[in-house]
Design an enzyme around this catalytic site. Structure first.
Site, PDB file in Angstrom:
ATOM      1  N   ASP A 186       4.166   3.776  16.388  1.00 51.57           N
ATOM      2  CA  ASP A 186       3.984   2.316  16.247  1.00 51.57           C
ATOM      3  C   ASP A 186       2.602   2.145  16.903  1.00 51.57           C
ATOM      4  OD1 ASP A 186       5.423  -0.448  15.920  1.00 51.57           O
ATOM      5  OD2 ASP A 186       4.257  -0.836  17.804  1.00 51.57           O
ATOM      6  N   ASN A 197      -5.642  -7.884  14.360  1.00 46.45           N
ATOM      7  CA  ASN A 197      -5.751  -8.693  13.406  1.00 46.45           C
ATOM      8  C   ASN A 197      -6.027 -10.082  13.916  1.00 46.45           C
ATOM      9  OD1 ASN A 197      -4.814  -7.642  10.714  1.00 46.45           O
ATOM     10  ND2 ASN A 197      -2.611  -8.124  11.341  1.00 46.45           N
ATOM     11  N   HIS A 226      -7.245 -10.192   9.038  1.00 53.31           N
ATOM     12  CA  HIS A 226      -6.364  -9.401   8.213  1.00 53.31           C
ATOM     13  C   HIS A 226      -7.076  -8.463   7.306  1.00 53.31           C
ATOM     14  CE1 HIS A 226      -2.641 -11.293   9.582  1.00 53.31           C
ATOM     15  NE2 HIS A 226      -3.084 -12.368   9.355  1.00 53.31           N
ATOM     16  N   ASP A 240      -6.253  -4.503   7.624  1.00 55.71           N
ATOM     17  CA  ASP A 240      -5.803  -3.823   6.456  1.00 55.71           C
ATOM     18  C   ASP A 240      -6.627  -2.484   6.400  1.00 55.71           C
ATOM     19  OD1 ASP A 240      -3.712  -5.712   5.901  1.00 55.71           O
ATOM     20  OD2 ASP A 240      -5.039  -6.573   3.986  1.00 55.71           O
ATOM     21  N   ASP A 277       2.739  -2.171  11.235  1.00 55.89           N
ATOM     22  CA  ASP A 277       2.034  -1.113  11.990  1.00 55.89           C
ATOM     23  C   ASP A 277       2.661   0.107  12.265  1.00 55.89           C
ATOM     24  OD1 ASP A 277       3.280  -2.533  14.019  1.00 55.89           O
ATOM     25  OD2 ASP A 277       1.767  -2.497  15.258  1.00 55.89           O
TER      26      ASP A 277
END
Length: 656
Positions: free
Chosen positions: A261, A269, A274, A278, A304
């Site tokens: 994680d 973000n 975003h 990405d 994530d």
């Protein structure tokens, strides 16, 4: 018209499927074609053997036999060979040319026999040509160009030769054969048209099947591949784990599951957008893929979260070291579209055998190890162990007791004072949760709070504790504040925040006397939602304290985005404050930061007079810790408050 005629008499090399189909069909007819040609020729030779010269009955037929047998053997031994389109086209063209040559040769030879022998023998020549050519045309029906060429080369001269012979019988025979030839050509063209249509239909069907298969493969790929990172997705990862788990058990080899994680991804973000987020996930996938050479299978499980399958007999220490290598790789800066972002990765690892033998068990144990990593060792790898198994069992027992607990009766609060060292007065009490279960006894808050979070009942527990804390606040002087901790899940739960705001409004306690404490970890897990809920508290006049400051992974750029009224410095910076210059520098920086953004700075963990003196010299005023008082029950806070007020009043009188 000439162009159409040329097209009819040409091998259609532009249609590969048709060429291959013609070659395959003709290959099957070759034995029959040459068998019929040779046997008919032998019969004609025999009937003219004594009537015609040897050159026509022996030498020329021998050459024709040799050519025919050679071609028959050649076709027979090459019947299983696979030809390329170019080779197949050349083979058909050579057949076309040879058909014309052999047709002309057999026709000329047989007509040369006509002048020898009686009427029967002459009739045999006519019968031979008509019968043999008709049979050959049928064998060549898949090769339209060759069949039509043979028709023109043989039956044309045949019709002219016998039609002009002056013999009514032969003239009628020539006319009859001509009419049959027209019918044969019509049948040939119709058959060839249907044959080509069939091949085209098969071609289209094959194309549709290929497209269907392509779409099926693409759907399978999309169903099993993460579209952003091109790593296998959760479905494929689970299937792969099941397959490799079975293989490992059969072979007696090792296997481990790793759940990852990312820490600090949501702030990336929120800060950069975003699009950058990405790109960061794509690069994380590439960094994880770089470990595939070490028998590691990576996948993106969603958001994530990533997963790895380790294969091989790796010890816990080796897995931990490999996990740390992965953590180090993930912690390297990400330079994306001119922006530099930083995240880290927490890893939870479970080992086949030690943690279980099923996929569900390995997932559950890896998830628990990941939870421990994120709670206590962010940015590192935790390998599930026997001690963790015992902890799971204990947590399971605690969760069962929590679900059955009467929170109103079993939960209570202890209060630790926050002291103003300038006046020695108490300016607030922090409410600390305590639980004494009738079935399992007293449970430390660090354990039952975590168990309540995992059990999904932390919101209900927080509501009960908030009511009890507000009731206690009514017994203190109005200038004494109340500080209440919110868990990680509380901060991002709209339902819990709604309930807490209603409880505060109904309590009769001035919201301005209340502080809620949230940790960096809680805020950074979902900054947007946490920030929105924190603002809702602030709008009611409730203070907001950022607890354990300096221990999380948040960026300082986020501090000014929250309506903070207090920053609490974690006790880890205080333990060696008297001797550690770095700790003093960090604390001084936080104190200055708090002052600059208009926040009260509170230092936790005070245990000695020396620590108090050093911190006061650094500009710290508000403190909390065992040096002043341990957490107390409500009734003890009243006596402690009275003593504190007496000291404060005496100090004021001296000053006055």
């Amino acid at each position: 018209m000439f162009r159409n005629l040329k097209a009819i008499l040409t091998i259609e090399a532009g249609d590969p499927e048709l060429v291959q189909a013609q070659l395959a069909a003709f290959t099957k007819q070759v034995p029959l074609l040459y068998f019929m040609l040779v046997t008919n020729t032998v019969a004609l030779t025999v009937t003219h053997f004594n009537a015609a010269p040897a050159v026509l009955t022996l030498y020329i037929p021998s050459v024709l036999y040799a050519v025919s047998l050679f071609r028959l053997v050649h076709w027979w031994f090459s019947r299983q060979r696979r030809y390329t389109h170019e080779e197949a086209t050349m083979r058909l063209r050579s057949t076309y040319r040879l058909t014309a040559l052999l047709g002309a040769g057999f026709c000329a030879w047989s007509l040369s026999l006509f002048t020898y022998g009686d009427a029967y023998q002459q009739s045999h020549v006519a019968f031979y040509i008509a019968n043999t050519v008709v049979g050959c045309i049928f064998c060549l029906m898949h090769l339209r160009a060759a069949a039509l060429a043979l028709t023109a080369i043989v039956l044309g001269p045949f019709t002219i030769f016998f039609g002009t012979s002056g013999n009514p019988v032969f003239t009628a025979l020539a006319l009859n054969v001509a009419l049959v030839t027209v019918a044969m050509v019509f049948i040939l063209l119709t058959y060839y048209r249907d044959f080509r249509a069939l091949i085209q239909s098969q071609k289209e069907l094959t194309a549709r099947q290929a497209e269907t298969q392509r779409l099926s493969d693409e759907n399978h790929r999309l169903a099993n591949l993460d579209s952003l990172t091109n790593l296998p997705n959760r479905r494929q990862f689970r299937a792969e784990l099941e397959k490799r788990l079975a293989a490992a058990e059969d072979a007696g080899t090792g296997l481990a599951l790793d759940l990852i994680d990312l820490d600090g991804f949501k702030p990336v973000n929120d800060t950069f957008g975003h699009g950058i987020g990405d790109k960061l996930l794509i690069e994380v996938g590439e960094r994880l893929s770089a470990f595939m050479q070490q028998n590691i299978f990576p996948a993106r499980l969603g958001g994530d979260e990533f997963g790895l399958i380790f294969e091989g007999n790796l010890s816990p220490d080796r897995l931990r070291a490999l996990g740390e290598e992965i953590c180090a790789a993930l912690h390297e800066p990400y330079v994306l579209s001119g922006q530099t972002a930083r995240v880290s990765g927490s890893l939870g690892i479970s080992i086949l055998g030690d943690a279980g033998t099923t996929a569900d068990r390995l997932f559950d144990r890896a998830d628990f190890a990941l939870y421990l990593a994120k709670q206590n060792f962010r940015g590192t790898a935790v390998v599930f162990s026997a001690e963790h198994e015992a902890e799971i069992s204990e947590q399971g027992r605690i969760q069962q007791a929590l679900r059955a607990a009467d929170f109103e009766q079993e939960m209570y609060l202890a209060f630790q004072p926050l002291v103003d060292t300038d006046t020695h007065g108490i300016f607030a009490y922090e409410a600390l949760a305590r639980w004494k279960s009738p079935s399992i006894g007293t449970v430390p808050p660090g354990i039952f709070i975590r168990a309540a979070e995992r059990a999904g009942i932390i919101g209900k527990l927080t509501e009960v504790l908030m009511r009890k804390a507000l009731e206690a606040a009514k017994t203190w002087p109005d200038h004494v504040r109340l500080s209440v901790n919110l868990s990680t899940r509380d901060v991002v739960s709209n339902k819990t925040v709604d309930a807490l705001l209603d409880i505060i409004a109904e309590s009769g306690v001035d919201p301005a006397r209340l502080d809620i404490e949230v940790t960096e970890t809680a805020v950074m897990r979902n900054f947007a939602l946490a920030a929105e809920n924190i603002r809702r508290f602030s709008e009611r006049g409730i203070g907001v304290a950022l607890d354990d400051f300096g221990t999380g992974h948040s960026s300082l750029s986020y501090v000014h985005k929250l309506p903070l009224t207090k920053i609490k410095i974690d006790r880890s910076f205080i333990v060696d404050i008297a001797s550690n210059e770095l700790s003093r520098s960090i604390v001084k920086t936080i104190v200055d930061l708090s002052r600059n953004i208009g926040c009260v700075c509170v230092v936790e963990g005070m245990e000695t007079a020396e620590q108090v003196a050093v911190l006061r010299a650094l500009g710290c005023r508000m403190m909390q810790g065992y040096y002043f008082a341990r957490p107390q029950r409500l009734e003890d806070t009243l006596a402690y408050q009275a003593a504190s007020d007496a000291i404060l009043n005496a100090s004021l009188r001296k000053t006055g």
